[in-house]
Design a protein around this motif. Structure first.
Motif, PDB file in Angstrom:
ATOM      1  N   PHE A 242     -10.436  11.507  17.299  1.00  0.00           N
ATOM      2  CA  PHE A 242      -9.168  11.523  18.024  1.00  0.00           C
ATOM      3  C   PHE A 242      -9.315  10.987  19.445  1.00  0.00           C
ATOM      4  O   PHE A 242      -8.321  10.845  20.155  1.00  0.00           O
ATOM      5  N   SER A 243     -10.526  10.727  19.880  1.00  0.00           N
ATOM      6  CA  SER A 243     -10.768  10.432  21.292  1.00  0.00           C
ATOM      7  C   SER A 243     -10.633   8.951  21.647  1.00  0.00           C
ATOM      8  O   SER A 243     -10.895   8.571  22.782  1.00  0.00           O
ATOM      9  N   LYS A 244     -10.216   8.128  20.689  1.00  0.00           N
ATOM     10  CA  LYS A 244      -9.958   6.715  20.969  1.00  0.00           C
ATOM     11  C   LYS A 244      -8.450   6.455  20.898  1.00  0.00           C
ATOM     12  O   LYS A 244      -7.726   6.745  21.833  1.00  0.00           O
ATOM     13  N   SER A 245      -7.991   5.975  19.765  1.00  0.00           N
ATOM     14  CA  SER A 245      -6.578   5.620  19.649  1.00  0.00           C
ATOM     15  C   SER A 245      -5.633   6.805  19.783  1.00  0.00           C
ATOM     16  O   SER A 245      -4.479   6.631  20.190  1.00  0.00           O
ATOM     17  N   LEU A 246      -6.085   8.014  19.445  1.00  0.00           N
ATOM     18  CA  LEU A 246      -5.206   9.182  19.495  1.00  0.00           C
ATOM     19  C   LEU A 246      -5.298   9.944  20.809  1.00  0.00           C
ATOM     20  O   LEU A 246      -4.640  10.975  20.978  1.00  0.00           O
ATOM     21  N   ALA A 247      -6.127   9.470  21.733  1.00  0.00           N
ATOM     22  CA  ALA A 247      -6.065   9.880  23.140  1.00  0.00           C
ATOM     23  C   ALA A 247      -6.278  11.369  23.372  1.00  0.00           C
ATOM     24  O   ALA A 247      -5.716  11.941  24.306  1.00  0.00           O
ATOM     25  N   SER A 248      -7.095  12.015  22.539  1.00  0.00           N
ATOM     26  CA  SER A 248      -7.384  13.433  22.797  1.00  0.00           C
ATOM     27  C   SER A 248      -8.864  13.675  22.540  1.00  0.00           C
ATOM     28  O   SER A 248      -9.707  12.954  23.062  1.00  0.00           O
ATOM     29  N   VAL A 249      -9.197  14.672  21.758  1.00  0.00           N
ATOM     30  CA  VAL A 249     -10.590  14.935  21.398  1.00  0.00           C
ATOM     31  C   VAL A 249     -10.606  15.600  20.036  1.00  0.00           C
ATOM     32  O   VAL A 249      -9.683  16.339  19.682  1.00  0.00           O
ATOM     33  N   GLY A 250     -11.628  15.326  19.250  1.00  0.00           N
ATOM     34  CA  GLY A 250     -11.732  15.900  17.919  1.00  0.00           C
ATOM     35  C   GLY A 250     -12.136  14.841  16.917  1.00  0.00           C
ATOM     36  O   GLY A 250     -12.286  13.659  17.258  1.00  0.00           O
ATOM     37  N   GLY A 251     -12.333  15.251  15.680  1.00  0.00           N
ATOM     38  CA  GLY A 251     -12.721  14.318  14.632  1.00  0.00           C
ATOM     39  C   GLY A 251     -12.208  14.784  13.287  1.00  0.00           C
ATOM     40  O   GLY A 251     -11.636  15.878  13.156  1.00  0.00           O
ATOM     41  N   PHE A 252     -12.419  13.956  12.266  1.00  0.00           N
ATOM     42  CA  PHE A 252     -11.902  14.292  10.944  1.00  0.00           C
ATOM     43  C   PHE A 252     -12.678  13.553   9.870  1.00  0.00           C
ATOM     44  O   PHE A 252     -13.395  12.578  10.142  1.00  0.00           O
ATOM     45  N   CYS A 253     -12.521  14.023   8.640  1.00  0.00           N
ATOM     46  CA  CYS A 253     -12.964  13.301   7.465  1.00  0.00           C
ATOM     47  C   CYS A 253     -11.885  13.432   6.404  1.00  0.00           C
ATOM     48  O   CYS A 253     -11.378  14.540   6.169  1.00  0.00           O
ATOM     49  N   VAL A 254     -11.511  12.315   5.784  1.00  0.00           N
ATOM     50  CA  VAL A 254     -10.557  12.335   4.686  1.00  0.00           C
ATOM     51  C   VAL A 254     -11.241  11.793   3.436  1.00  0.00           C
ATOM     52  O   VAL A 254     -12.135  10.940   3.510  1.00  0.00           O
ATOM     53  N   SER A 255     -10.811  12.309   2.281  1.00  0.00           N
ATOM     54  CA  SER A 255     -11.415  11.907   1.014  1.00  0.00           C
ATOM     55  C   SER A 255     -10.518  12.368  -0.126  1.00  0.00           C
ATOM     56  O   SER A 255      -9.677  13.259   0.044  1.00  0.00           O
ATOM     57  N   SER A 256     -10.702  11.740  -1.281  1.00  0.00           N
ATOM     58  CA  SER A 256     -10.036  12.205  -2.498  1.00  0.00           C
ATOM     59  C   SER A 256     -11.034  12.731  -3.516  1.00  0.00           C
ATOM     60  O   SER A 256     -10.683  12.968  -4.674  1.00  0.00           O
ATOM     61  N   ILE A 257     -12.275  12.942  -3.084  1.00  0.00           N
ATOM     62  CA  ILE A 257     -13.315  13.478  -3.968  1.00  0.00           C
ATOM     63  C   ILE A 257     -12.929  14.892  -4.419  1.00  0.00           C
ATOM     64  O   ILE A 257     -12.569  15.743  -3.603  1.00  0.00           O
ATOM     65  N   GLU A 258     -13.018  15.144  -5.717  1.00  0.00           N
ATOM     66  CA  GLU A 258     -12.697  16.466  -6.229  1.00  0.00           C
ATOM     67  C   GLU A 258     -13.724  17.498  -5.722  1.00  0.00           C
ATOM     68  O   GLU A 258     -14.915  17.215  -5.637  1.00  0.00           O
ATOM     69  N   GLY A 259     -13.228  18.678  -5.405  1.00  0.00           N
ATOM     70  CA  GLY A 259     -14.098  19.731  -4.905  1.00  0.00           C
ATOM     71  C   GLY A 259     -14.398  19.645  -3.428  1.00  0.00           C
ATOM     72  O   GLY A 259     -15.244  20.389  -2.910  1.00  0.00           O
TER      73      GLY A 259
END
Length: 439
Positions: A242-259
């Motif tokens: 989030f600390s680049k284009s979204l101008a704040s701080v934090g991170g994420f991971c997205v996926s469609s892997i089951e489980g």
């Protein structure tokens, strides 16, 4: 031997750098006026080293939502989501990010660094294999140390070398996870993702792409390099910040892997770190909404990046291989790079100084990050200022009858922040001693 003596060589290099008249690692801003302007040593300074790609740090809607979140939910969560529970907005942000990327699952972390640390160290175990680009970000390298999987490095952006490394593991038991980046943070180059996907398919590996510097920058919707290259279905995990284009701080991971959800109980950096405070979550949701609704910001960013990159390249500087928001001027001498950086700060332009051993091929870089909030006048000012100093330092050839009078005037723009204090325009200074600095 004292416990800190192991850092004596690092301390000596740092002392030499400070004695040269500039300390790029302790820059202090007296004030921040807008997304692209600050005050350094009492002077208005153009910011070209902030990764503020969409210029959203002073977005009024995001600021008001952040303030309201503090009033409603307080200043912090005081614990991890596993121990202290999730706030409604934590889950909302995860749903919004999963929807943005067209994925089923999302986990939000307190930093982008932590997102890489958690996901990479958890996904591959001691019987698996982690395959990373040699120029990977420090967070990826640190994740490889935290985990227990054997680590294989392949040559930077080299699909053939990646295939060769995986071929050696073809009959070795265990899963294989390839990690690449959308835009690499030093040179601003992109990964050959289509070719990596071909290799991934051939050897039955998994693929994670860190889109930290490409989210909001690349792709029709701003989802990053995988979207631009049309290979999103072949990317198993997308990590970002989030600390680049979204101008704040934090991170994420997205996926469609089951489980996927079991990772909340398996990833120690997620389990044992306090969750993001409500104010950060709220401003991040707002910035994500703006990213989705205002593609013109991304279009302006691309135009600005091209203008700056082409301007420096046409002036004669050695720049990175692609015109992305990260624009690196590559210099061979760390002392010259340090003196150049100091002159730029003195004359009203801040960017990043990157020195060995943190840089590829032991080069020294003047690393800029362009913003959608930069005007054409900002960019032209920066090009002309860097060109003049480059000629004074002997990096660029002299030019006859060049008028630099316009460079001494800082480009005027309206302050974004109400009540921002005025500061002096940077005065022109004599050339620095380029022989000084860190060897």
């Amino acid at each position: 031997m004292a416990i800190l003596d192991k850092f004596s060589q690092l301390a000596a290099r740092y002392d030499a750098l400070k004695q040269s008249g500039g300390d790029p690692f302790s820059i202090k801003f007296d004030d921040i006026i807008s997304s692209v302007e600050g005050v350094v040593n009492g002077k208005r300074t153009l910011l070209f080293g902030t990764n503020n790609y969409l210029g959203l740090t002073f977005d009024p809607v995001a600021m008001e939502r952040s303030i309201e979140a503090i009033r409603t939910h307080g200043t912090g969560t005081t614990g991890s989501r596993i121990a202290n529970g999730s706030y409604r907005e934590h889950e909302r942000l995860e749903r919004e990010l999963a929807d943005f990327y067209g994925r089923k699952h999302c986990m939000v972390f307190s930093t982008g660094y932590q997102a890489n640390l958690a996901m990479i160290s958890t996904l591959v175990g001691k019987d698996d294999h982690l395959i990373i680009d040699a120029d990977s970000h420090a967070s990826i390298y640190d994740a490889s140390r935290l985990g227990h999987a054997p680590v294989v490095r392949f040559r930077h952006n080299n699909p053939d070398d990646l295939a060769k490394r995986l071929a050696r593991l073809k009959d070795v038991p265990g899963e294989k996870l390839i990690v690449a980046e959308g835009i690499y943070s030093m040179l601003g180059d992109t990964a050959p993702l289509k070719e990596f996907v071909d290799v991934k398919r051939e050897f039955g590996a998994y693929l994670m792409v860190d889109e930290a510097h490409s989210m909001g920058v690349l792709g029709q919707r701003g989802r990053g390099l995988a979207e631009r290259e049309g290979v999103e279905d072949d990317v198993d995990f997308v990590v970002g910040t989030f600390s680049k284009s979204l101008a704040s701080v934090g991170g994420f991971c997205v996926s469609s892997i089951e489980g996927f959800e079991i990772l909340r109980l398996a990833a120690r950096p997620y389990m044992f770190t306090a969750s993001l405070p409500p104010a950060v979550i709220s401003s991040t949701i707002s910035a994500l909404e703006t990213l989705r609704k205002e593609p013109q910001r991304r279009q302006k960013l691309r135009a600005n990046s091209r203008r700056f990159y082409d301007g420096l390249k046409n002036a004669g500087f050695t720049v990175g291989p692609e015109a992305n928001p990260i624009v690196a001027v590559i210099l061979n001498d760390a002392a010259v790079a340090t003196a150049f950086w100091r002159r730029l700060v003195d004359e009203g332009m801040y960017l990043n100084l990157a020195l060995p051993p943190a840089t590829p091929n032991s080069s020294a870089f003047l690393r800029s990050s362009v913003s959608a909030a930069h005007t054409n006048e900002h960019i032209d000012f920066a090009i002309e200022l860097m060109t003049r100093i480059g000629r004074e330092f002997g990096i660029l050839p002299d030019a006859e009858a060049v008028d630099y009078s316009n460079v001494t005037q800082f480009p005027r723009v309206s302050a974004e922040r109400p009540g921002a204090r005025a500061a002096k325009a940077p005065a022109r200074r004599p050339a620095a001693d380029v022989g000084a600095g860190m060897a």
